[in-house]
Design a protein around this motif. Structure first.
Motif, PDB file in Angstrom:
ATOM      1  N   SER A 124       0.709  -1.397  -0.151  1.00 33.72           N
ATOM      2  CA  SER A 124      -0.172  -0.121  -0.030  1.00 33.72           C
ATOM      3  C   SER A 124       0.791   1.333  -0.003  1.00 33.72           C
ATOM      4  CB  SER A 124      -0.761   0.039   1.320  1.00 33.72           C
ATOM      5  OG  SER A 124      -0.143  -0.136   2.440  1.00 33.72           O
ATOM      6  N   ALA A 125       2.160   1.031   0.398  1.00 36.29           N
ATOM      7  CA  ALA A 125       2.962   2.110   0.061  1.00 36.29           C
ATOM      8  C   ALA A 125       3.682   2.495  -1.177  1.00 36.29           C
ATOM      9  CB  ALA A 125       4.095   2.159   1.106  1.00 36.29           C
ATOM     10  N   ALA A 126       3.223   1.734  -2.335  1.00 32.20           N
ATOM     11  CA  ALA A 126       3.807   1.915  -3.453  1.00 32.20           C
ATOM     12  C   ALA A 126       3.868   3.252  -4.124  1.00 32.20           C
ATOM     13  CB  ALA A 126       2.969   0.878  -4.538  1.00 32.20           C
ATOM     14  N   SER A 127       2.840   4.247  -3.797  1.00 35.97           N
ATOM     15  CA  SER A 127       2.847   5.563  -4.231  1.00 35.97           C
ATOM     16  C   SER A 127       4.050   6.384  -3.870  1.00 35.97           C
ATOM     17  CB  SER A 127       1.520   6.304  -3.688  1.00 35.97           C
ATOM     18  OG  SER A 127       1.377   6.176  -2.381  1.00 35.97           O
ATOM     19  N   VAL A 128       4.318   6.231  -2.592  1.00 33.28           N
ATOM     20  CA  VAL A 128       5.777   6.754  -1.830  1.00 33.28           C
ATOM     21  C   VAL A 128       6.923   6.385  -2.662  1.00 33.28           C
ATOM     22  CG1 VAL A 128       7.031   7.558   0.063  1.00 33.28           C
ATOM     23  CG2 VAL A 128       4.464   7.538   0.463  1.00 33.28           C
ATOM     24  N   ALA A 129       6.837   5.112  -2.598  1.00 29.79           N
ATOM     25  CA  ALA A 129       8.061   4.356  -3.473  1.00 29.79           C
ATOM     26  C   ALA A 129       8.274   4.768  -4.626  1.00 29.79           C
ATOM     27  CB  ALA A 129       8.001   2.837  -3.112  1.00 29.79           C
ATOM     28  N   SER A 130       7.180   4.739  -5.402  1.00 33.67           N
ATOM     29  CA  SER A 130       7.368   5.050  -6.713  1.00 33.67           C
ATOM     30  C   SER A 130       7.538   6.632  -7.050  1.00 33.67           C
ATOM     31  CB  SER A 130       6.390   4.449  -7.750  1.00 33.67           C
ATOM     32  OG  SER A 130       5.163   4.847  -7.180  1.00 33.67           O
ATOM     33  N   ALA A 131       6.886   7.250  -6.398  1.00 33.78           N
ATOM     34  CA  ALA A 131       7.296   8.965  -6.250  1.00 33.78           C
ATOM     35  C   ALA A 131       8.542   9.029  -6.000  1.00 33.78           C
ATOM     36  CB  ALA A 131       6.268   9.761  -5.347  1.00 33.78           C
ATOM     37  N   ILE A 132       9.338   8.595  -5.034  1.00 27.43           N
ATOM     38  CA  ILE A 132      10.599   8.700  -4.711  1.00 27.43           C
ATOM     39  C   ILE A 132      11.490   8.230  -5.823  1.00 27.43           C
ATOM     40  CG2 ILE A 132      12.577   8.010  -3.331  1.00 27.43           C
ATOM     41  CD1 ILE A 132      10.498   8.177  -0.772  1.00 27.43           C
TER      42      ILE A 132
END
Lengths: 219, 219, 219, 219
Positions: A124-132
Motif C-alpha cells: 500500500s506504500a507503492a505511491s511513496v516508493a514510486s514517487a521517490i
C-alpha cells in the motif's frame, strides 16, 4: 586543467591524461553502481524446502527483478549518453570535475531507491516508493543537464562561433519535466509513473543513433 | 620504477605504463569506496505498511543521508586532489606505490566511520562517533600529505633547481591541524566538528581552480 | 594472443590492447577485492547506548581491524609484484589469461578467510582460522608462482639466450615453503603463523626496490 | 559512433577512445561481478566454538565453494571470449553499446543464481535451483551470440568480401543448445546439468588457443 591553445606538447599530453582519468573514474562508478544493483536480488529463505516452494518464493519476488532491470537500463542509457557527452568535453577542468561528481553521487546511490521500489511496489506504500524513485531519477537527469551546461560552456569558449546545441543535450532536457510529471502521477498511479519513465527510455534509445556523430571542428 | 634519464625508448614507455596502472588502480579504489558508501543506505523494514509510515521511516534516516553525502564529497575532493598530485609524479617507484597504498587503505575503509557516524549521530554516543570520524579523515589527510612529500622529493630529484611547493600541497597541509581541532571539539559538540570539516571542503573546492596548471618544466 | 614477430603494425597494436585489457581487468579485481575487505568492518549494535559502551564495543573488535590491515597489505604487495610481473609479459596469450585468472580467483575471495580470521582470532578456534588463513595465502602465492612460470616461459621463447631469472620471481618462490610452515605452526600458535606472514611482507617490501628495473632486452 | 571511412584523423581518434571506454566499462562490470561472487562465502556462526565445530561448519558449506568456483570460471571464460570478440569490433556504435549492455545485465546478476544454487544444491529443491542456473547461463550465452551477430554485421559492412565466420563465434553458438539440454536434464539430475556445463568449459578452454589470431584485414 584549463587548456591554453598552442602550448607545448607535454602540456597537452597531460590534459589528455586528465580527461582519460575522469572517464575512467566515471566508468568505474557507473560499472560498480550498475553491478551493485544485483545485490538487491536475494536468495529466498524457505521454512519448508520443496521445488514448488522455491519456485513460488522466487516468483513472488518479481518486483525485485523488474526494478533491477529498470534501474540497470536507466544506468546503461545514462552511461551511453555520458559517453557521448564527454566526447564534447576536451579539458578536465575543476568545474567539470565537480559537476561530474554531482552526477556520480546520484548514480552511485541508485541501488537505494531501486531497493525501496522493489520492496514496496506491491504494498500500500507503492505511491511513496514510486514517487521517490521517479523524483530521484529526475534529480539524476537534472545533474546530467548541469554537466551538459558546463561542457557546452567549455565548448563555446573554445569555438566562439559555435551556436548549435548537441542533439543529445536537447533530448536530455526533455527528461526533467517528464520525471516531474511521473513524480506527481506516482501518488495517483505508481504504474503510470513507471510507464512515463519507460517511454523516455524508448525515445532515448531510438534517438541515440542520431548522436553517432563526433562534434565537427567548426560547430 | 626508477627512471634513468636518457635511456632507450622502450624503457620510458614501460615507465609510462607503470604510472598509468598506478592511476587506474587508485581510481578503481576511489570509485569502489565512493560507491560502497551507498550500501549504508538501507531500505526501512516496517511493521505496519502505510504511505505515511514509509515516509516517516525514510525521514528518520536523515543522518544516514547526511553522512553519505559528507563522505561522498570528501572522497570526491580527495580524488580531484589526488588527480592533481599524480600529475607531478612521473615515475611509479616502489616508495610511491607504498605511500599511495597507505592512502588507499584509508580511502577503502571510509564506509566504516561513515556508517558509524550515520548510526550514532542522533544518539548520546554522537561525541565518540564524530570524534572517530574527524580523527579518521585527519589520518587520511596525513597519508595524503605523506604522498605529497614522496612526490615532491621525486620532483626535486629530477629538477634540482626547483624550490617552489605546489599550491595544492600547502592547502593539503592545512587539513591536519584543522581535523585535529575537529577531533577535539567533537567531544564538546559533534555539530561543530562537522562544521570544521565542511569549511575545509569549501576552501579546497574554491581554491581548486588555482591548481589548474600543470607543473612547468623548470619549477 | 600469440605474437608472430615481424608482423604488420595493426596486429602488434591489437596485441598491446590485449595486454592492456588484461592489466585493466586484473587491476579491477585487485581494487575491488581490496575495497570489499572493508565490508568486514561492521558498526556495533548496542543495547544501551553511551559513549563508553560504543568505545568499548569498537575496541573489542580489534581482531577485525588487524586482519583488515593484514589482508590489505597482502593484496597491496601482491598488486605491486603483479605490476612488476606483467611488465615482463608481452603477449596476452590464452595460457597467460587462464594462469592470471587462477591468481585472480584467490585474490577475489580473500575477504572470506580474512573475515574468518577476524571472527575467530580471539576464540578457541583460532588455530583452525589462522591455519586456513596461512594456507589460503600460501595457495595464492602458489598461483602467483605459476603465473611467473608462464611469463618466464614466454620471455625465453622471445629471447632464447636469456637465462637469468627475475629477482622478484626468486623472492616469490620463497613464499610457498614459509606459508607451509606458517600453516603447520598455526595449530600450535596462531600468533606465530601471523608473525611468519609479517616477516615475509617486510622482506618483500624491503626487497621491492631491487625490482625497480625493467627487463633489459637481452636478458 | 558510426565510422565514416576516409574521414579526418581527429574523428578516427575519437572512435578509438569510444571503443576503449566500452572495453573499460565492460571489464569493470566483469571484474566487479566476478569479485562480488565471493560475497556469497559467509563466515559460519557457531553456537559452541571449538576447532572441530568450525572445521565441520566450514566443510558443510562445500556447495558454496563449488558454485563460487563454477561461476568464477564461467565469468572468466566469458571475459576471455568477450576480449576476443571486441577485437573484431572497431566502432562503438549505439547498437553495439546496447547489445553489449544486454550481455552485461546478465553478467552483473550472476551472483544471484550462483547463491541460489549454493544454498539449495544439497536440498530437495536442487532440481529447480540447478535448472535456473543452467537456464540463466544459457540466456547469458544467447546475449553473447547476439553481440557476435552485431559485431560480424559491422565487420562485414567494413569488409564486404569477408565470408568466414570467427571460430570463437561458432564455438559460442554451440553453447545455447547445450545449456537448453542442461536446463531440461536438471529436473532429472542436477549433477548431470552441471557436468554438461563443465564439458562446455573444457571445450572452450581447450579451443581458446585457436582464437589466438587477430582477424586479418581481408577476412
Amino acid at each position: 586543467m584549463r587548456l591554453r591553445p598552442h602550448k607545448d606538447h607535454e602540456q597537452s599530453h597531460a590534459t589528455d591524461v586528465g580527461t582519460n582519468r575522469l572517464e575512467a573514474f566515471s566508468d568505474g562508478i557507473f560499472a560498480i553502481a550498475i553491478t551493485l544493483l544485483a545485490l538487491n536480488l536475494q536468495v529466498p529463505i524457505l521454512t519448508t524446502i520443496t521445488p514448488q516452494a522455491l519456485t513460488m518464493a522466487l516468483g513472488a519476488k518479481w518486483p525485485t527483478y523488474l526494478t533491477f532491470m529498470f534501474s540497470f537500463v536507466t544506468v546503461l542509457i545514462a552511461w551511453v549518453y555520458h559517453h557521448r557527452l564527454l566526447q564534447w568535453a576536451k579539458h578536465a577542468e575543476t568545474l567539470l570535475l565537480f559537476a561530474n561528481g554531482m552526477l556520480l553521487l546520484f548514480i552511485s546511490a541508485i541501488p537505494f531507491p531501486t531497493a525501496l521500489l522493489g520492496a514496496y511496489l506491491t504494498t500500500s506504500a507503492a505511491s511513496v516508493a514510486s514517487a521517490i524513485y521517479a523524483g530521484y531519477i529526475g534529480i539524476l537527469n537534472f545533474t546530467y543537464n548541469l554537466l551538459w551546461w558546463v561542457v557546452v560552456r567549455q565548448h563555446r569558449r573554445d569555438h566562439p562561433s559555435s551556436r548549435r546545441l548537441p542533439t543529445s543535450m536537447i533530448l536530455s532536457f526533455l527528461g526533467f519535466p517528464c520525471y516531474l510529471i511521473a513524480f506527481l502521477m506516482a501518488f495517483w498511479s505508481p504504474a503510470a509513473a513507471l510507464v512515463i519513465c519507460s517511454i523516455l527510455w524508448i525515445i532515448w534509445t531510438v534517438k541515440a543513433p542520431d548522436m553517432d556523430v563526433v562534434p565537427p571542428k567548426g560547430v
